[in-house]
Design a protein around this motif. Structure first.
Motif, PDB file in Angstrom:
ATOM      1  N   ALA A 146       0.956  -1.345  -0.131  1.00 54.10           N
ATOM      2  CA  ALA A 146      -0.194   0.249   0.014  1.00 54.10           C
ATOM      3  C   ALA A 146       0.782   1.110  -0.138  1.00 54.10           C
ATOM      4  CB  ALA A 146      -0.818  -0.153   1.264  1.00 54.10           C
ATOM      5  N   TYR A 147       0.689   2.265  -0.620  1.00 54.58           N
ATOM      6  CA  TYR A 147       0.979   3.533  -0.493  1.00 54.58           C
ATOM      7  C   TYR A 147       0.197   4.810   0.194  1.00 54.58           C
ATOM      8  CZ  TYR A 147       2.796   7.965  -2.495  1.00 54.58           C
ATOM      9  OH  TYR A 147       3.160   9.295  -2.653  1.00 54.58           O
ATOM     10  N   ILE A 148       0.742   5.593   0.916  1.00 59.22           N
ATOM     11  CA  ILE A 148       0.103   6.832   1.328  1.00 59.22           C
ATOM     12  C   ILE A 148       0.829   7.980   1.055  1.00 59.22           C
ATOM     13  CG2 ILE A 148      -1.136   7.777   3.616  1.00 59.22           C
ATOM     14  CD1 ILE A 148      -1.334   5.308   4.764  1.00 59.22           C
ATOM     15  N   GLY A 149       0.316   8.832   0.417  1.00 61.83           N
ATOM     16  CA  GLY A 149       1.059   9.997   0.162  1.00 61.83           C
ATOM     17  C   GLY A 149       0.485  10.825  -1.022  1.00 61.83           C
ATOM     18  N   HIS A 150       1.029  11.886  -1.385  1.00 56.96           N
ATOM     19  CA  HIS A 150       0.756  13.076  -2.478  1.00 56.96           C
ATOM     20  C   HIS A 150       1.217  12.603  -3.701  1.00 56.96           C
ATOM     21  CE1 HIS A 150      -0.622  15.250   0.964  1.00 56.96           C
ATOM     22  NE2 HIS A 150      -1.372  15.971   0.135  1.00 56.96           N
ATOM     23  N   ARG A 151       2.152  11.441  -3.678  1.00 54.31           N
ATOM     24  CA  ARG A 151       2.561  11.138  -5.175  1.00 54.31           C
ATOM     25  C   ARG A 151       3.550  12.433  -5.600  1.00 54.31           C
ATOM     26  NH1 ARG A 151      -2.026   9.699  -8.871  1.00 54.31           N
ATOM     27  NH2 ARG A 151      -2.887  11.733  -7.722  1.00 54.31           N
ATOM     28  N   PRO A 152       4.558  12.839  -4.900  1.00 58.07           N
ATOM     29  CA  PRO A 152       5.507  13.855  -5.176  1.00 58.07           C
ATOM     30  C   PRO A 152       6.112  13.742  -6.662  1.00 58.07           C
ATOM     31  CG  PRO A 152       6.480  12.576  -3.583  1.00 58.07           C
ATOM     32  CD  PRO A 152       5.124  11.934  -3.516  1.00 58.07           C
ATOM     33  N   THR A 153       6.217  12.321  -7.292  1.00 60.39           N
ATOM     34  CA  THR A 153       6.940  12.284  -8.346  1.00 60.39           C
ATOM     35  C   THR A 153       6.169  12.899  -9.318  1.00 60.39           C
ATOM     36  OG1 THR A 153       7.932  10.176  -7.576  1.00 60.39           O
ATOM     37  CG2 THR A 153       7.810  10.313  -9.939  1.00 60.39           C
ATOM     38  N   ILE A 154       4.859  12.735  -9.371  1.00 60.86           N
ATOM     39  CA  ILE A 154       4.071  13.153 -10.405  1.00 60.86           C
ATOM     40  C   ILE A 154       3.228  14.429 -10.063  1.00 60.86           C
ATOM     41  CG2 ILE A 154       3.763  11.127 -11.324  1.00 60.86           C
ATOM     42  CD1 ILE A 154       0.804  10.993 -10.268  1.00 60.86           C
ATOM     43  N   ASN A 155       3.920  15.216  -9.050  1.00 58.18           N
ATOM     44  CA  ASN A 155       3.303  16.570  -8.305  1.00 58.18           C
ATOM     45  C   ASN A 155       1.890  16.296  -8.141  1.00 58.18           C
ATOM     46  OD1 ASN A 155       5.664  17.772  -8.490  1.00 58.18           O
ATOM     47  ND2 ASN A 155       5.383  18.052 -10.602  1.00 58.18           N
ATOM     48  N   GLY A 156       1.257  15.086  -7.613  1.00 57.38           N
ATOM     49  CA  GLY A 156       0.146  14.987  -7.071  1.00 57.38           C
ATOM     50  C   GLY A 156      -0.312  15.949  -6.081  1.00 57.38           C
ATOM     51  N   MET A 157      -1.729  16.328  -6.016  1.00 61.21           N
ATOM     52  CA  MET A 157      -2.272  17.094  -5.447  1.00 61.21           C
ATOM     53  C   MET A 157      -3.060  16.662  -3.980  1.00 61.21           C
ATOM     54  SD  MET A 157      -1.728  19.914  -6.832  1.00 61.21           S
ATOM     55  CE  MET A 157      -2.707  21.176  -6.228  1.00 61.21           C
ATOM     56  N   SER A 158      -3.769  15.522  -4.037  1.00 60.89           N
ATOM     57  CA  SER A 158      -4.242  14.742  -3.073  1.00 60.89           C
ATOM     58  C   SER A 158      -3.569  13.692  -2.317  1.00 60.89           C
ATOM     59  CB  SER A 158      -5.792  14.376  -3.364  1.00 60.89           C
ATOM     60  OG  SER A 158      -5.448  13.466  -4.522  1.00 60.89           O
ATOM     61  N   ARG A 159      -3.908  13.584  -1.153  1.00 58.94           N
ATOM     62  CA  ARG A 159      -3.350  12.505  -0.501  1.00 58.94           C
ATOM     63  C   ARG A 159      -4.117  11.422  -0.663  1.00 58.94           C
ATOM     64  NH1 ARG A 159      -3.030  11.465   6.230  1.00 58.94           N
ATOM     65  NH2 ARG A 159      -0.694  10.254   6.144  1.00 58.94           N
ATOM     66  N   ASN A 160      -3.261  10.332  -1.295  1.00 61.51           N
ATOM     67  CA  ASN A 160      -3.639   9.102  -1.851  1.00 61.51           C
ATOM     68  C   ASN A 160      -3.396   7.923  -0.773  1.00 61.51           C
ATOM     69  OD1 ASN A 160      -4.616  10.526  -4.205  1.00 61.51           O
ATOM     70  ND2 ASN A 160      -3.939   8.994  -5.488  1.00 61.51           N
ATOM     71  N   ILE A 161      -4.486   7.061  -0.867  1.00 61.85           N
ATOM     72  CA  ILE A 161      -4.309   5.728  -0.349  1.00 61.85           C
ATOM     73  C   ILE A 161      -4.452   4.823  -1.436  1.00 61.85           C
ATOM     74  CG2 ILE A 161      -5.151   4.205   1.559  1.00 61.85           C
ATOM     75  CD1 ILE A 161      -6.331   6.635   2.726  1.00 61.85           C
ATOM     76  N   GLU A 162      -3.506   3.965  -1.872  1.00 62.75           N
ATOM     77  CA  GLU A 162      -3.667   3.056  -2.855  1.00 62.75           C
ATOM     78  C   GLU A 162      -2.860   1.814  -2.573  1.00 62.75           C
ATOM     79  OE1 GLU A 162      -0.704   4.648  -6.081  1.00 62.75           O
ATOM     80  OE2 GLU A 162      -2.086   6.538  -6.016  1.00 62.75           O
ATOM     81  N   VAL A 163      -3.263   0.693  -3.231  1.00 63.41           N
ATOM     82  CA  VAL A 163      -2.635  -0.513  -2.947  1.00 63.41           C
ATOM     83  C   VAL A 163      -2.580  -1.266  -4.427  1.00 63.41           C
ATOM     84  CG1 VAL A 163      -4.811  -1.888  -2.558  1.00 63.41           C
ATOM     85  CG2 VAL A 163      -2.764  -2.740  -1.625  1.00 63.41           C
ATOM     86  N   ASN A 164      -1.282  -1.879  -4.470  1.00 61.73           N
ATOM     87  CA  ASN A 164      -1.051  -2.910  -5.660  1.00 61.73           C
ATOM     88  C   ASN A 164      -1.325  -4.121  -4.793  1.00 61.73           C
ATOM     89  OD1 ASN A 164       1.590  -4.464  -6.802  1.00 61.73           O
ATOM     90  ND2 ASN A 164       0.098  -3.773  -8.307  1.00 61.73           N
ATOM     91  N   ILE A 165      -2.339  -4.960  -5.555  1.00 59.60           N
ATOM     92  CA  ILE A 165      -2.399  -6.367  -4.832  1.00 59.60           C
ATOM     93  C   ILE A 165      -1.517  -7.376  -5.796  1.00 59.60           C
ATOM     94  CG2 ILE A 165      -4.150  -7.880  -4.572  1.00 59.60           C
ATOM     95  CD1 ILE A 165      -6.326  -5.324  -4.798  1.00 59.60           C
ATOM     96  N   PHE A 166      -0.902  -8.281  -5.122  1.00 59.23           N
ATOM     97  CA  PHE A 166      -0.215  -9.334  -5.562  1.00 59.23           C
ATOM     98  C   PHE A 166      -0.857 -10.455  -6.297  1.00 59.23           C
ATOM     99  CE2 PHE A 166       3.562  -8.327  -2.542  1.00 59.23           C
ATOM    100  CZ  PHE A 166       3.609  -6.957  -2.897  1.00 59.23           C
ATOM    101  N   ASP A 167      -0.614 -10.968  -7.379  1.00 58.78           N
ATOM    102  CA  ASP A 167      -1.219 -12.075  -7.945  1.00 58.78           C
ATOM    103  C   ASP A 167      -2.645 -11.773  -8.262  1.00 58.78           C
ATOM    104  OD1 ASP A 167       1.260 -13.613  -7.942  1.00 58.78           O
ATOM    105  OD2 ASP A 167       0.865 -14.008  -5.828  1.00 58.78           O
ATOM    106  N   PHE A 168      -3.059 -10.678  -8.680  1.00 58.39           N
ATOM    107  CA  PHE A 168      -4.294 -10.322  -8.950  1.00 58.39           C
ATOM    108  C   PHE A 168      -4.460  -9.352 -10.203  1.00 58.39           C
ATOM    109  CE2 PHE A 168      -7.790  -7.358  -8.028  1.00 58.39           C
ATOM    110  CZ  PHE A 168      -8.859  -7.919  -7.629  1.00 58.39           C
TER     111      PHE A 168
END
Ligand SMILES: Cc1cc2nc3c(=O)[nH]c(=O)nc-3n(C[C@H](O)[C@H](O)[C@H](O)COP(=O)(O)O)c2cc1C
Ligand SMILES: Nc1ncnc2c1ncn2[C@@H]1O[C@H](COP(=O)(O)OP(=O)(O)O)[C@@H](O)[C@H]1O
Length: 333
Positions: A264-286
């Protein structure tokens, strides 16, 4: 477990073992109180009642205090208490009228006459009634008059374990989900609906389900990357879960719905200059479309802090490392 949203909906019991509190996190100290409650109920051949307040008194008295975040949503708390075997959960709106009662009025009108109190299980520092004037002493003082007993949970029993909701909140605020897990005996969770993002994830080879959390009072741990398990809950209505825990859509027994590992990732995605604080998850084998589904993330381990990369290529290289680290964490068992 039966859930009531107002004390007036409750039908008085013959023999009630009652405890009162916020129980945020339902941590090991709280679990000790619930265990004591269950033991007391058995002794009096009665049933267990947990009386809790929602919204939290401090949310009402201090609505502009956005800093007050809770470890559990009400739905999550209800679910944990249900698993612990509590018979009745009363969720009382905390109103001025309610809080203006004298300790004796509260004991007599609410605890004795509306609930059927026979045994009170209470932490050493619990306060109630107008100006928080009521406590253990008042409960003991009126016990003979109203024919109930008081079982106190001693300070040293709770403090010895150094377990507190504040300590768990502090740990989560610095990303230490491992300590939270240790102090609660179960992982910190975030649950909500999967919403659309910018659809960049899939182009990196790491699609990420973006979580929308409805409850604005829910504590979100520090920005960073975490090892999580992911539960797909389908389209169940989370509010219905509190209203009706017996609804088939709300049955959440182990193995009754798909369970995955992920990062899971929590943050503003500084690499792409994201604006909102995101909560995302990359699910394995899915590899499924889960937009609009409800999912639950169980936070097990902090992997690293959020980083601003100079390119998406560098982020992608790091994501491969994160996946390795996460798999290594799970392999450790
Ligand atoms: C495990 C993981 C680690 C991530 N780490 C970072 C990071 O260090 N810096 C950053 O800017 N974004 C990070 N991201 C967020 C990505 O930038 C984001 O997933 C990507 O932009 C896709 O966004 P989308 O889902 O909105 O399409 C991370 C995402 C995941 C799943
Ligand atoms: N392994 C996976 N992990 C997370 N989401 C997945 C996965 N496989 C497919 N998906 C789907 O893809 C979506 C994420 O893709 P992504 O390109 O990151 O789009 P978005 O920016 O809308 O989140 C998820 O919401 C989900 O429906």
């Amino acid at each position: 477990m039966q859930v009531y949203h107002h004390i007036n909906d409750f039908t008085r019991l013959e023999n009630a073992a009652v405890t009162i509190g916020t129980f945020d996190g339902v941590h090991l100290g709280h679990q000790q109180i619930i265990k004591e409650l269950t033991d007391c109920a058995k002794l009096i051949k009665g049933e267990t009642v947990v009386l809790t307040f929602f919204p939290h008194p401090r949310m009402i008295l201090n609505p502009e205090n956005h800093a007050l975040k809770m470890i559990n949503t009400m739905a999550e708390k209800a679910e944990i208490l249900d698993h612990l075997g509590v018979d009745h959960l009363i969720i009382t709106p905390f109103t001025r009228d309610f809080s203006n009662q004298t300790p004796e009025a509260y004991i007599k009108n609410v605890l004795v006459e509306q609930i059927g109190l026979k045994t009170m299980v209470i932490g050493y520092d619990h306060r109630f009634g107008k100006d928080r004037a009521g406590g253990l002493n008042e409960l003991k003082q009126f016990s003979a008059t109203y024919n109930y007993t008081v079982k106190e949970i001693a300070e040293e029993d709770v403090k010895d374990a150094a377990v507190s909701s504040t300590r768990i909140r502090n740990a989560l605020n610095v990303g230490d989900v491992g300590t939270a897990l240790e102090l609660m005996g179960h992982p910190f969770t975030l649950s909500g609906k999967v919403v659309r993002g910018d659809q960049i994830g899939r182009t990196l080879g790491y699609p990420t389900a973006n979580l929308f959390i409805e409850e604005n009072y829910k504590l979100i741990p520090a920005d960073g990357i975490y090892a999580v398990t992911v539960e797909l809950l389908g389209n169940r209505n989370k509010n219905q879960q509190v209203n009706d825990p017996y609804h088939p859509a709300n049955a959440k027994k182990a193995g009754s719905h798909p369970h995955y590992q992920g990062m899971a990732y929590i943050g503003h995605r500084p690499t792409i200059n994201g604006m909102s604080r995101n909560i995302e998850v990359n699910i394995f084998d899915f590899n499924e479309d889960i937009y609009h589904q409800n999912i639950q993330l169980n936070f097990l381990h902090f992997i690293r802090h959020d980083i601003r990369f100079d390119s998406l290529e560098q982020l992608k290289t790091q994501l491969a490392e994160d996946k390795k680290d996460t798999i290594r964490y799970f392999a450790r068992g």
